[in-house]
Design a protein around this motif. Structure first.
Motif: not given
Length: 416
Positions: A333-337, A340-341, A343-344, A378, A382
């Protein structure tokens, strides 16, 4: 001219079409054979809905072919769904909403599938109550049910409760609608079958099984308790002799109705627990994503452990969740934090827990251990500092949980 006079009197109002459209829209769903998506339909909905109302009200509405879609089944095979166009789903919803209240007056309280005010959890609760009282269960599987509903028998059942010729006319047209296969070929119906995926199909299926099974059971085997959810059913019997007798008769009944019980998937199950110590090869059955089997339970009176018979998320449901996690590709997943993961993933996790965590929630622990591993993977992709040490990545996730204990939905209900 006579036909025109008859069809002019079809009492479908613009309001009925509008209310049906709002229900179809809330259910979303994909495009049919016309390739018109919900977004495209919405952009010109006045034009589409007026055209549909005009044709329905004049009796000149003919449904377009149904688009075939293949959905993988847990046994590795595929289930074929038939997806109508959006306009056709609206048309079906008009008739469904019109007829459903009168069918609800006759349907059995033991039927739970696709009915207003009834749901899968209620069906599971009923089965839980029944297995505690009755020693034997028949796990029923009707072979290719939706593909084998006999049109003639279904129309006879409809005519018992529907006097409106325009309703019967439209239902007959839907039953006869051809299917457009994945290769583009049009396949005609030959007097049987209603597509899974059609808006009105569950209502018609419930009516068919109301007469084929529910009413028949209540009249001929009144001592048998049963729970039905669409074409999935569990029958509860006091003894093996009774279960064998009921199953033999039910096989005959299904054949009379043009249906067949699946010989491998239909089975007798002994509900073994601390009171029922007999031996039998089958002591487990799956129903609506849960497995019923002997399980350790704790006495509410003194906290002592004993062998009960209860349900929890099934192994195949855990596998499906694991497959969904793979499909979501959480590791990449490309979320920055991590926020975000979280919430997704929230709607997925909430859905899994709300459905599969209703009974024996803690049995979902293995699911969330797998998710925890995915979140750690992840973090390692990251953040450079965790690439070389999985233990440090696990420690990082623990710190996140300590600082933000409500960040992930599973944390809020007690999972790590």
């Amino acid at each position: 001219m006579t036909l025109w006079n008859e069809t002019r009197s079809v009492p479908v109002s613009k309001e009925q079409v509008w209310l049906a459209y709002k229900k179809v829209r809330s259910n979303q769903g994909s495009a049919g054979v016309d390739q018109i998506s919900m977004e495209e339909y919405d952009a010109e909905r006045s034009k589409h809905l007026y055209k549909l109302w005009n044709r329905m009200a004049s009796g000149s509405y003919f449904p377009p072919p149904v688009k075939e879609v293949e959905i993988p089944k847990k046994d590795g095979k595929v289930r074929k769904l038939g997806i109508p166009t959006i306009s056709d789903r609206v048309a079906q919803m008009v008739i469904k909403e019109y007829l459903e209240p009168r069918f609800e007056q006759i349907f059995s309280p033991h039927s739970y599938g696709y009915r207003p005010g009834k749901n899968a959890h209620q069906a599971l609760s009923a089965v839980r109550a029944n297995v505690r009282m009755l020693d034997w269960a028949i796990d029923l599987d009707i072979k290719g049910f939706f593909d084998n509903i006999d049109h003639e028998k279904l129309m006879l059942a409809l005519k018992k409760h529907v006097n409106e010729k325009w309703c019967l006319m439209y239902i007959k047209r839907w039953l006869q609608t051809p299917v457009q296969t994945i290769t583009g070929e049009l396949v005609a119906k030959h007097g049987k079958g209603t597509p899974q995926g059609g808006v009105i199909s569950p209502l018609l299926a419930n009516l068919f099984l109301h007469y084929a099974m529910d009413k028949w059971l209540e009249q001929t085997h009144s001592a048998v308790r049963y729970v039905r959810y669409a074409d999935d059913a569990i029958l509860h019997c006091k003894s093996k002799e009774q279960a064998d007798y009921v199953l033999r008769n039910l096989n005959k009944r299904m054949r009379q109705c043009g249906l067949e019980l699946h010989p491998e998937k239909t089975k007798l199950v002994y509900c073994r627990d601390y009171r029922r110590q007999g031996e039998y090869s089958n002591v487990k059955f799956d129903f609506l994503g849960y497995s019923f089997q002997p399980r350790t339970a704790k006495s509410k009176r003194d906290g002592a452990l004993y062998l009960g018979y209860d349900c929890a998320i099934s192994i195949s449901s855990k596998k499906r969740i694991a497959e969904k996690m793979r499909e979501l590709d959480i590791d990449h997943l490309t979320h920055k934090s991590i926020v975000g993961v979280a919430q997704f993933l929230e709607p997925y996790i909430r859905g899994w827990i709300n459905y599969y965590g209703k009974f024996r929630l803690w049995e979902m622990n293995t699911v969330f251990q797998l998710l925890r591993r995915r979140l750690v993977m992840w973090a390692r992709k990251r953040y450079k500092r965790y690439k070389t040490s999985i233990n440090r990545a696990y420690s990082w996730l623990e710190r996140v949980k300590e600082q933000y204990p409500t960040l992930f939905y599973q944390w809020r209900v007690g999972f790590s």
